[in-house]
Design an enzyme around this catalytic site. Structure first.
Site, PDB file in Angstrom:
ATOM      1  N   GLU A  17       9.586  16.419  14.935  1.00 50.82           N
ATOM      2  CA  GLU A  17      10.233  16.089  13.654  1.00 50.82           C
ATOM      3  C   GLU A  17       9.851  17.184  12.644  1.00 50.82           C
ATOM      4  O   GLU A  17       8.672  17.386  12.357  1.00 50.82           O
ATOM      5  CB  GLU A  17       9.732  14.723  13.177  1.00 50.82           C
ATOM      6  CG  GLU A  17      10.490  14.208  11.973  1.00 50.82           C
ATOM      7  CD  GLU A  17       9.992  12.830  11.516  1.00 50.82           C
ATOM      8  OE1 GLU A  17       8.772  12.588  11.554  1.00 50.82           O
ATOM      9  OE2 GLU A  17      10.831  12.012  11.107  1.00 50.82           O
TER      10      GLU A  17
ATOM     11  N   LYS B  23       0.888  -1.168   0.000  1.00 46.96           N
ATOM     12  CA  LYS B  23       0.000   0.000   0.000  1.00 46.96           C
ATOM     13  C   LYS B  23       0.927   1.219   0.000  1.00 46.96           C
ATOM     14  O   LYS B  23       1.467   1.614   1.029  1.00 46.96           O
ATOM     15  CB  LYS B  23      -0.874  -0.015   1.249  1.00 46.96           C
ATOM     16  CG  LYS B  23      -2.193   0.723   1.118  1.00 46.96           C
ATOM     17  CD  LYS B  23      -2.102   2.176   0.723  1.00 46.96           C
ATOM     18  CE  LYS B  23      -1.828   3.090   1.878  1.00 46.96           C
ATOM     19  NZ  LYS B  23      -1.608   4.493   1.453  1.00 46.96           N
TER      20      LYS B  23
ATOM     21  N   GLU C 149       8.749   1.188  11.341  1.00 45.12           N
ATOM     22  CA  GLU C 149       9.888   2.073  11.065  1.00 45.12           C
ATOM     23  C   GLU C 149       9.334   3.491  11.093  1.00 45.12           C
ATOM     24  O   GLU C 149       8.670   3.930  10.154  1.00 45.12           O
ATOM     25  CB  GLU C 149      10.485   1.748   9.684  1.00 45.12           C
ATOM     26  CG  GLU C 149      11.051   0.340   9.557  1.00 45.12           C
ATOM     27  CD  GLU C 149      12.342   0.152  10.334  1.00 45.12           C
ATOM     28  OE1 GLU C 149      12.961   1.148  10.741  1.00 45.12           O
ATOM     29  OE2 GLU C 149      12.728  -1.004  10.559  1.00 45.12           O
TER      30      GLU C 149
HETATM   31  P1  NAD Z   1       2.124   8.542   7.453  1.00 42.35           P
HETATM   32  O1  NAD Z   1       2.116   7.832   8.751  1.00 42.35           O
HETATM   33  O2  NAD Z   1       1.232   9.706   7.295  1.00 42.35           O
HETATM   34  O3  NAD Z   1       1.750   7.546   6.256  1.00 42.35           O
HETATM   35  C1  NAD Z   1       2.514   6.402   5.961  1.00 42.35           C
HETATM   36  C2  NAD Z   1       1.650   5.386   5.242  1.00 42.35           C
HETATM   37  O4  NAD Z   1       0.628   4.933   6.133  1.00 42.35           O
HETATM   38  C3  NAD Z   1       0.908   5.931   4.027  1.00 42.35           C
HETATM   39  O5  NAD Z   1       0.908   4.954   3.033  1.00 42.35           O
HETATM   40  C4  NAD Z   1      -0.490   6.176   4.554  1.00 42.35           C
HETATM   41  O6  NAD Z   1      -1.483   6.150   3.572  1.00 42.35           O
HETATM   42  C5  NAD Z   1      -0.645   5.020   5.507  1.00 42.35           C
HETATM   43  N1  NAD Z   1      -1.642   5.212   6.569  1.00 42.35           N
HETATM   44  C6  NAD Z   1      -2.127   6.366   7.076  1.00 42.35           C
HETATM   45  N2  NAD Z   1      -3.025   6.109   8.060  1.00 42.35           N
HETATM   46  C7  NAD Z   1      -3.099   4.763   8.180  1.00 42.35           C
HETATM   47  C8  NAD Z   1      -3.814   3.877   9.035  1.00 42.35           C
HETATM   48  N3  NAD Z   1      -4.645   4.333   9.981  1.00 42.35           N
HETATM   49  N4  NAD Z   1      -3.623   2.552   8.902  1.00 42.35           N
HETATM   50  C9  NAD Z   1      -2.756   2.068   7.981  1.00 42.35           C
HETATM   51  N5  NAD Z   1      -2.055   2.858   7.129  1.00 42.35           N
HETATM   52  C10 NAD Z   1      -2.210   4.188   7.231  1.00 42.35           C
HETATM   53  O7  NAD Z   1       3.634   8.932   7.187  1.00 42.35           O
HETATM   54  P2  NAD Z   1       4.214   9.773   5.980  1.00 42.35           P
HETATM   55  O8  NAD Z   1       3.886  11.208   6.192  1.00 42.35           O
HETATM   56  O9  NAD Z   1       3.830   9.130   4.706  1.00 42.35           O
HETATM   57  O10 NAD Z   1       5.793   9.535   6.155  1.00 42.35           O
HETATM   58  C11 NAD Z   1       6.627  10.394   6.868  1.00 42.35           C
HETATM   59  C12 NAD Z   1       7.018   9.768   8.177  1.00 42.35           C
HETATM   60  O11 NAD Z   1       7.647   8.528   7.931  1.00 42.35           O
HETATM   61  C13 NAD Z   1       8.036  10.576   8.950  1.00 42.35           C
HETATM   62  O12 NAD Z   1       7.678  10.595  10.306  1.00 42.35           O
HETATM   63  C14 NAD Z   1       9.331   9.812   8.771  1.00 42.35           C
HETATM   64  O13 NAD Z   1      10.277   9.978   9.783  1.00 42.35           O
HETATM   65  C15 NAD Z   1       8.824   8.420   8.718  1.00 42.35           C
HETATM   66  N6  NAD Z   1       9.786   7.554   8.045  1.00 42.35           N
HETATM   67  C16 NAD Z   1      10.441   6.619   8.788  1.00 42.35           C
HETATM   68  C17 NAD Z   1      11.410   5.821   8.196  1.00 42.35           C
HETATM   69  C18 NAD Z   1      12.151   4.776   8.976  1.00 42.35           C
HETATM   70  O14 NAD Z   1      12.760   3.905   8.347  1.00 42.35           O
HETATM   71  N7  NAD Z   1      12.145   4.809  10.291  1.00 42.35           N
HETATM   72  C19 NAD Z   1      11.686   5.982   6.838  1.00 42.35           C
HETATM   73  C20 NAD Z   1      10.999   6.951   6.135  1.00 42.35           C
HETATM   74  C21 NAD Z   1      10.045   7.726   6.741  1.00 42.35           C
END
Ligand code: NAD
Length: 515
Positions: free
Chosen positions: A388, A182, A256
């Protein structure tokens, strides 16, 4: 029920349209954040559609999981070669939907190719049966076998849409699982392009399926009774929700999550290198990197020199469109643009000093560009220091002693990555050991992510579990401990019937062996 509004925001310099969720047609409209041009319309999969996709993956699981480790590795080698062959196409897709520079796009391909290489070479070794010792039971043989879990749901974010999809996908496939990805609603095209490339490479369609959509689509994947594991990369807030559901279902999950990485620079560091690293670590990919340098903690005695060199280096950094010879692109979408501007503006209001940047880049009327920004005189309660930021922003504080540097670095709910800078490696290692983080670099930044033999993941609110390395590959399996007799054993001493003679014998054994 779908209840989404069009998200169009008017800002001073023009109209910014970001990822738009179309309620009526149930589709996502994606827009190039650097130019404002529409690039795609992608469907939002609802719960029933997600379930259909998951069931296809479940049906294919017995076929994929029965392949030998070598056969799976051969498929992945074909995928690796196809990715490299189609690099231009992929970079174009990635950069258009994220606003990244071409170099940042190329880095995504390079990183995935390196990880694939490792997974293909080491996967068969780390996933085959592993002998274990049997202690005093020398008439027996013990080993651990690693079994695929079933259907793995991979949920990925937008900041590295290729790495953070292809990486978990390759590990899950190597371990014998089938996968439903997804992708983020902000960047679905990169995953769709990867699926296209995987087809060219001969990866069976039902081994790797895609469900496009938003958070609701992700939630359906997590809640499905037919997904056996979730590998989530994204924000801590979403990770928490997913952990709750997985906890209730007792479904294994890798999380992650976010970071706020410290970079500690001691007075004896190679300052020129540290300055360049701070800029690259904090500002490449417009700072939208989970392990970006967000908090620079520099020893007071070298602060003035550090700032002077930083300004010099920063003045040479160009920002622009992806095909141009530039080092920094735009933000990936409007929500993130607003978060970063909010952090900068709050810091200004609370009295921080803006050394460079500090505003959107008005040369790009239709694009979401934020100037590379350096902020000093920051306080603990400023968002730019505690939350962040995920933007091209370096926030800087000073320290006097080693203990103070460690205390500042650890004063964060996050614990993903970090770096320590000193020519005294013993000191750097001593400090690194006291930083609460999943990984840390000494005299470098970010690059540990691409060292495939190092497990990657966070502590504290930065996540649970690890990806890559032996530990990461095995995380996509169920471990089974197996014990087998070496030869035909007619009876065991502690089986029935018990007797006084046997009791005495065991007392003696216990005393001799362990007393
Ligand atoms: P997000 O949590 O908004 O979304 C991530 C994914 O989750 C998207 O595909 C989104 O559609 C999905 N999602 C949203 N709500 C959901 C739910 N209730 N259930 C299941 N899936 C859901 O994050 P983002 O804004 O896309 O990414 C940025 C964040 O990711 C930052 O905090 C960054 O630090 C983190 N990140 C972490 C790593 C790591 O390896 N630790 C790597 C890259 C990014």
């Amino acid at each position: 029920m779908y209840n989404y509004k069009h998200r169009i925001r008017i800002v001073k310099m023009g109209v910014f349209m970001t990822t738009i969720i179309q309620e009526k047609t149930q589709e996502i409209i994606n827009i190039n954040p650097a130019t404002g041009e529409e690039i795609s319309k992608v469907p939002i999969s609802n719960k029933e559609q997600v379930e259909e996709i998951v069931l296809r993956a479940k049906k294919y699981f017995p076929i994929w999981s029965k392949l030998s480790l070598k056969e799976r590795a051969r498929y992945l080698r074909k995928l690796q070669k196809q990715i490299v062959q189609d690099m231009e196409e992929l970079v174009d897709t990635i950069c258009k939907e994220t606003g990244k520079t071409e170099m940042d796009g190329i880095v995504e391909i390079f990183t995935v190719a390196e990880h694939l290489n490792y997974i293909i070479k080491k996967g068969p070794k780390y996933l085959k049966d592993e002998p274990r010792s049997v202690g005093i039971f020398v008439h027996k043989k013990a080993y651990v076998s690693y079994h695929p879990k079933g259907v793995v749901g991979v949920i990925s974010p937008w900041n590295y849409p290729f790495i953070l999809t292809a990486g978990p996908l390759a590990q899950a496939l190597m371990a014998g699982n089938t996968v439903v990805v997804k992708p983020s609603e902000v960047t679905p095209n990169t995953t769709l392009k990867l699926r296209e490339i995987a087809t060219r490479a001969g990866i069976p369609e039902d081994a790797f399926l895609v469900a496009t959509g938003d958070g609701r689509t992700g939630a359906a994947l997590v809640e499905s009774l037919n997904t056996d594991m979730i590998c989530f990369t994204g924000s801590t807030a979403t990770g928490r929700k997913i952990a709750e559901i997985c906890g209730r279902m007792l479904k294994p999950v890798i999380l992650e999550l976010g970071g706020k990485d410290p970079m500690i620079i001691f007075e004896d560091a190679n300052l020129k290198r540290a300055v360049k690293a701070a800029l690259w670590g904090g500002i490449s990919n417009s700072g939208q990197t989970c392990i970006a340098v967000e908090r620079v903690i520099v020893q007071e005695s070298i602060y003035d020199k550090f700032i002077e060199l930083l300004k010099q280096e920063l003045s040479q950094i160009k920002q622009g469109y992806y095909k141009d010879e530039v080092s920094v692109g735009s933000m990936a979408f409007e929500k993130q643009f607003q978060i970063v501007m909010d952090h900068i503006n709050e810091a200004k209001q609370k009295g921080a000093q803006i050394i460079a940047g500090g505003d959107r880049n008005s040369s790009f009327v239709n694009g979401l560009f934020i100037q590379p920004t350096v902020i000093t005189n920051v306080k603990d309660d400023m968002k730019v220091w505690k939350d962040e930021t995920f933007g091209p922003v370096l926030a800087i504080k000073t320290f006097k002693t080693e203990e103070e540097a460690i205390e500042i670095a650890n004063k964060s709910p996050y614990g993903l990555n970090g770096s320590v800078w000193s020519k005294n490696i013993k000191r750097a290692q001593r400090v690194a050991r006291q930083i609460k983080s999943g990984s840390i670099c000494i005299n470098d930044v970010l690059v540990n992510y691409i060292i495939s033999d190092l497990p990657f993941g966070g502590v504290k609110e930065s996540g649970l579990g690890r990806v890559y390395s032996k530990e990461g590959l095995r995380a996509f399996t169920d471990m089974q401990s197996v014990l087998v007799d070496r030869f035909n054993v007619p009876f065991e001493l502690w089986w029935f019937p018990y007797s006084n003679k046997i009791k005495q014998l065991f007392k003696t054994f216990t005393k001799v062996l362990f007393g």
